[in-house]
Design a protein around this motif. Sequence first.
Motif, PDB file in Angstrom:
ATOM      1  N   MET B   1       0.966  -1.384  -0.093  1.00  0.00           N
ATOM      2  CA  MET B   1      -0.009  -0.004   0.227  1.00  0.00           C
ATOM      3  C   MET B   1       0.857   1.181   0.084  1.00  0.00           C
ATOM      4  SD  MET B   1      -3.201  -1.261   2.494  1.00  0.00           S
ATOM      5  CE  MET B   1      -3.802   0.338   2.815  1.00  0.00           C
ATOM      6  N   THR B   2       0.740   2.099  -0.683  1.00  0.00           N
ATOM      7  CA  THR B   2       1.342   3.480  -1.004  1.00  0.00           C
ATOM      8  C   THR B   2       0.692   4.517  -0.272  1.00  0.00           C
ATOM      9  OG1 THR B   2       1.684   2.841  -3.325  1.00  0.00           O
ATOM     10  CG2 THR B   2       2.263   5.061  -2.536  1.00  0.00           C
ATOM     11  N   GLN B   3      -0.671   4.367   0.011  1.00  0.00           N
ATOM     12  CA  GLN B   3      -1.327   5.449   0.548  1.00  0.00           C
ATOM     13  C   GLN B   3      -1.818   4.660   2.068  1.00  0.00           C
ATOM     14  OE1 GLN B   3      -4.744   7.222  -1.431  1.00  0.00           O
ATOM     15  NE2 GLN B   3      -3.458   7.349  -3.354  1.00  0.00           N
ATOM     16  N   THR B   4      -2.005   5.474   3.251  1.00  0.00           N
ATOM     17  CA  THR B   4      -2.309   5.191   4.222  1.00  0.00           C
ATOM     18  C   THR B   4      -3.872   4.808   4.272  1.00  0.00           C
ATOM     19  OG1 THR B   4      -3.295   7.322   5.233  1.00  0.00           O
ATOM     20  CG2 THR B   4      -0.993   6.649   5.592  1.00  0.00           C
ATOM     21  N   TRP B   5      -4.448   3.999   5.282  1.00  0.00           N
ATOM     22  CA  TRP B   5      -5.915   3.625   4.954  1.00  0.00           C
ATOM     23  C   TRP B   5      -6.748   4.785   5.139  1.00  0.00           C
ATOM     24  CZ3 TRP B   5     -10.191   3.727   7.829  1.00  0.00           C
ATOM     25  CH2 TRP B   5     -10.218   3.881   9.399  1.00  0.00           C
ATOM     26  N   VAL B   6      -6.494   5.707   5.857  1.00  0.00           N
ATOM     27  CA  VAL B   6      -7.248   6.848   5.930  1.00  0.00           C
ATOM     28  C   VAL B   6      -7.173   7.737   4.036  1.00  0.00           C
ATOM     29  CG1 VAL B   6      -7.889   9.203   6.777  1.00  0.00           C
ATOM     30  CG2 VAL B   6      -7.182   7.460   8.257  1.00  0.00           C
ATOM     31  N   GLN B   7      -6.129   7.729   3.782  1.00  0.00           N
ATOM     32  CA  GLN B   7      -5.996   8.107   2.524  1.00  0.00           C
ATOM     33  C   GLN B   7      -6.657   7.781   1.329  1.00  0.00           C
ATOM     34  OE1 GLN B   7      -1.562   8.379   2.434  1.00  0.00           O
ATOM     35  NE2 GLN B   7      -1.635  10.502   2.708  1.00  0.00           N
ATOM     36  N   SER B   8      -6.741   6.350   1.600  1.00  0.00           N
ATOM     37  CA  SER B   8      -7.458   5.333   0.614  1.00  0.00           C
ATOM     38  C   SER B   8      -8.778   5.524   0.756  1.00  0.00           C
ATOM     39  CB  SER B   8      -7.141   3.958   1.001  1.00  0.00           C
ATOM     40  OG  SER B   8      -5.572   3.733   0.985  1.00  0.00           O
ATOM     41  N   VAL B   9      -9.360   5.737   2.167  1.00  0.00           N
ATOM     42  CA  VAL B   9     -10.735   5.940   2.212  1.00  0.00           C
ATOM     43  C   VAL B   9     -11.311   7.206   1.383  1.00  0.00           C
ATOM     44  CG1 VAL B   9     -12.726   6.205   3.920  1.00  0.00           C
ATOM     45  CG2 VAL B   9     -11.101   4.334   4.153  1.00  0.00           C
ATOM     46  N   ILE B  10     -10.401   8.088   1.686  1.00  0.00           N
ATOM     47  CA  ILE B  10     -10.853   9.489   1.187  1.00  0.00           C
ATOM     48  C   ILE B  10     -10.803   9.416  -0.424  1.00  0.00           C
ATOM     49  CG2 ILE B  10     -10.054  12.006   0.935  1.00  0.00           C
ATOM     50  CD1 ILE B  10      -9.134  11.768   3.820  1.00  0.00           C
ATOM     51  N   THR B  11      -9.487   8.655  -0.985  1.00  0.00           N
ATOM     52  CA  THR B  11      -9.561   8.748  -2.244  1.00  0.00           C
ATOM     53  C   THR B  11     -10.757   7.988  -2.993  1.00  0.00           C
ATOM     54  OG1 THR B  11      -7.018   8.668  -2.243  1.00  0.00           O
ATOM     55  CG2 THR B  11      -7.991   7.846  -4.212  1.00  0.00           C
ATOM     56  N   LEU B  12     -11.167   6.900  -2.412  1.00  0.00           N
ATOM     57  CA  LEU B  12     -12.127   6.073  -2.975  1.00  0.00           C
ATOM     58  C   LEU B  12     -13.694   6.884  -2.684  1.00  0.00           C
ATOM     59  CD1 LEU B  12     -11.007   2.634  -1.849  1.00  0.00           C
ATOM     60  CD2 LEU B  12     -11.297   3.318  -4.137  1.00  0.00           C
ATOM     61  N   LEU B  13     -13.765   7.685  -1.611  1.00  0.00           N
ATOM     62  CA  LEU B  13     -15.197   8.334  -1.377  1.00  0.00           C
ATOM     63  C   LEU B  13     -15.200   9.529  -2.316  1.00  0.00           C
ATOM     64  CD1 LEU B  13     -15.747   8.128   2.539  1.00  0.00           C
ATOM     65  CD2 LEU B  13     -16.760   6.871   0.576  1.00  0.00           C
ATOM     66  N   VAL B  14     -14.016  10.202  -2.534  1.00  0.00           N
ATOM     67  CA  VAL B  14     -14.093  11.294  -3.514  1.00  0.00           C
ATOM     68  C   VAL B  14     -14.333  10.657  -4.992  1.00  0.00           C
ATOM     69  CG1 VAL B  14     -12.351  12.929  -4.941  1.00  0.00           C
ATOM     70  CG2 VAL B  14     -12.457  12.832  -2.352  1.00  0.00           C
ATOM     71  N   ILE B  15     -13.779   9.578  -5.194  1.00  0.00           N
ATOM     72  CA  ILE B  15     -14.173   8.965  -6.682  1.00  0.00           C
ATOM     73  C   ILE B  15     -15.734   8.789  -6.710  1.00  0.00           C
ATOM     74  CG2 ILE B  15     -13.848   6.829  -8.327  1.00  0.00           C
ATOM     75  CD1 ILE B  15     -10.774   6.925  -7.069  1.00  0.00           C
ATOM     76  N   ALA B  16     -16.085   8.040  -5.724  1.00  0.00           N
ATOM     77  CA  ALA B  16     -17.559   7.665  -5.664  1.00  0.00           C
ATOM     78  C   ALA B  16     -18.355   8.836  -5.658  1.00  0.00           C
ATOM     79  CB  ALA B  16     -17.574   6.867  -4.171  1.00  0.00           C
ATOM     80  N   ALA B  17     -18.279  10.084  -4.825  1.00  0.00           N
ATOM     81  CA  ALA B  17     -18.949  11.248  -5.113  1.00  0.00           C
ATOM     82  C   ALA B  17     -18.925  11.980  -6.497  1.00  0.00           C
ATOM     83  CB  ALA B  17     -18.489  12.167  -4.043  1.00  0.00           C
ATOM     84  N   VAL B  18     -17.826  11.939  -6.910  1.00  0.00           N
ATOM     85  CA  VAL B  18     -17.635  12.561  -8.400  1.00  0.00           C
ATOM     86  C   VAL B  18     -18.414  11.851  -9.308  1.00  0.00           C
ATOM     87  CG1 VAL B  18     -16.333  13.356 -10.190  1.00  0.00           C
ATOM     88  CG2 VAL B  18     -15.440  13.770  -7.955  1.00  0.00           C
ATOM     89  N   THR B  19     -18.314  10.574  -9.214  1.00  0.00           N
ATOM     90  CA  THR B  19     -19.219   9.362 -10.155  1.00  0.00           C
ATOM     91  C   THR B  19     -20.587   9.801  -9.939  1.00  0.00           C
ATOM     92  OG1 THR B  19     -17.421   7.883  -9.992  1.00  0.00           O
ATOM     93  CG2 THR B  19     -19.424   7.098 -10.922  1.00  0.00           C
ATOM     94  N   PHE B  20     -21.193   9.828  -8.766  1.00  0.00           N
ATOM     95  CA  PHE B  20     -22.546  10.034  -8.427  1.00  0.00           C
ATOM     96  C   PHE B  20     -22.892  11.327  -9.059  1.00  0.00           C
ATOM     97  CE2 PHE B  20     -26.105  11.397  -5.791  1.00  0.00           C
ATOM     98  CZ  PHE B  20     -26.936  10.432  -6.295  1.00  0.00           C
ATOM     99  N   VAL B  21     -22.326  12.302  -8.843  1.00  0.00           N
ATOM    100  CA  VAL B  21     -22.734  13.558  -9.242  1.00  0.00           C
ATOM    101  C   VAL B  21     -22.774  13.701 -10.873  1.00  0.00           C
ATOM    102  CG1 VAL B  21     -21.858  16.090  -9.602  1.00  0.00           C
ATOM    103  CG2 VAL B  21     -21.845  15.022  -7.397  1.00  0.00           C
ATOM    104  N   LEU B  22     -21.901  13.010 -11.478  1.00  0.00           N
ATOM    105  CA  LEU B  22     -21.747  13.036 -13.042  1.00  0.00           C
ATOM    106  C   LEU B  22     -23.068  11.963 -13.555  1.00  0.00           C
ATOM    107  CD1 LEU B  22     -17.970  12.369 -13.846  1.00  0.00           C
ATOM    108  CD2 LEU B  22     -19.610  14.462 -14.374  1.00  0.00           C
ATOM    109  N   ARG B  23     -23.426  11.048 -12.514  1.00  0.00           N
ATOM    110  CA  ARG B  23     -24.473  10.167 -12.950  1.00  0.00           C
ATOM    111  C   ARG B  23     -25.674  11.043 -12.799  1.00  0.00           C
ATOM    112  NH1 ARG B  23     -22.249   4.466 -11.059  1.00  0.00           N
ATOM    113  NH2 ARG B  23     -20.914   4.034 -12.875  1.00  0.00           N
ATOM    114  N   ALA B  24     -25.962  12.015 -11.826  1.00  0.00           N
ATOM    115  CA  ALA B  24     -27.256  12.477 -11.315  1.00  0.00           C
ATOM    116  C   ALA B  24     -27.328  13.768 -12.071  1.00  0.00           C
ATOM    117  CB  ALA B  24     -27.304  12.808  -9.648  1.00  0.00           C
ATOM    118  N   LEU B  25     -26.195  14.404 -12.630  1.00  0.00           N
ATOM    119  CA  LEU B  25     -26.229  15.496 -12.837  1.00  0.00           C
ATOM    120  C   LEU B  25     -27.208  16.001 -14.203  1.00  0.00           C
ATOM    121  CD1 LEU B  25     -24.573  18.215 -12.468  1.00  0.00           C
ATOM    122  CD2 LEU B  25     -23.261  17.789 -14.426  1.00  0.00           C
ATOM    123  N   PRO B  26     -27.516  15.212 -15.250  1.00  0.00           N
ATOM    124  CA  PRO B  26     -28.419  15.786 -16.105  1.00  0.00           C
ATOM    125  C   PRO B  26     -29.770  15.524 -15.507  1.00  0.00           C
ATOM    126  CG  PRO B  26     -27.584  13.485 -16.416  1.00  0.00           C
ATOM    127  CD  PRO B  26     -26.760  14.069 -15.561  1.00  0.00           C
TER     128      PRO B  26
END
Lengths: 232, 111
Positions: B1-26
Amino acid sequence: MFRVAFPKTIPILFGYLFLGCGFGVLLAKSGYHFLWTTFTASTVYSGSMQYVAVDLLNKPFNIFNAIIMTLAVNIRHVFYGLSLIEKYKGIGIKKIYCMFGLTDETYSLVCSQYVPDYIDKGRYYFVTTVLNHCYWITGCTVGGIIGQFVEFNAKGIDFVMTALFVVIFLEQWESTKEHSPALIGVGCTALCLVVFKSFLPMLATYFLIPAMICIFTALTVFKAPLERRLSK
Amino acid sequence: MTQTWVQSVITLLVIAAVTFVLRALPFMLFRGNKSVPPFISYLGKVLPFAVIGMLVVYCLKDVSFISGTYGIPELISILVIVGLHKWKHNLLLSVGGGTILYMLLVQFVFI
């Protein structure tokens, strides 16, 4: 409802188990416990983006880069939504989950399948989305378990992402006679990659930003001729 | 693991949030009877093709064609994937076959 929706999702079942498995192995071989794959599959739920996410997790922490990459990879989903505004109208609270679960495969099912009139459409879309999500979580978790507990040399397994995009590219290529949008995508990105690698190696991580601007500009400039050729 | 687990959770949640916004935007932007502007619907027709082309190049970003293995294993594997897919049109076969071939190439042939 399950009996109506399930048979149509069977091709997705196999695809998701397989692709999810690939992701799970990839993440576990990067040193993550298999529960991370379950967590990622449940929250992110985006095949291509999860593969890119492994790439991001293997680099130093950088939120900005994560946002840019997600925008680049998933911007296409905006356009899926556009064509479903009518279909998803008035299905209530289920809509939030249906929007969340709008993957490429779910989109293709919802778009293409004819839903009989006696079926509650909202529930049908919802059940389809839930089923696909379950397949995906299962596939990813199984892959994670394999990656964590089975010893094998995983060198080169990250190529699964390349293979996936090459196949999607090929399927898109065969679906249309107008290849210039695809070529604009390849050309602009390759150009930006080469320029950044040669002259701005410090910023090479971000070459997708100029690539996206380049693609957007090209598509805007050639809008009139492209639309003429598309309507042929 | 390159990132700590807190960093990994943040990275994944940011990705999840941006993905959801893109899907919901229209659905958020074009609620009610607002019609979709012609330029947006034009982009909807052409952008998905350009984006996948972009992602193929992105996947090959770390391949060097002037040193190391000169991108030969990548090239061979991609050609085989194209061949397999033209032949059977089976996603699992093409992706699985191509990946296994690549793994064999980088583990045993181009070491």
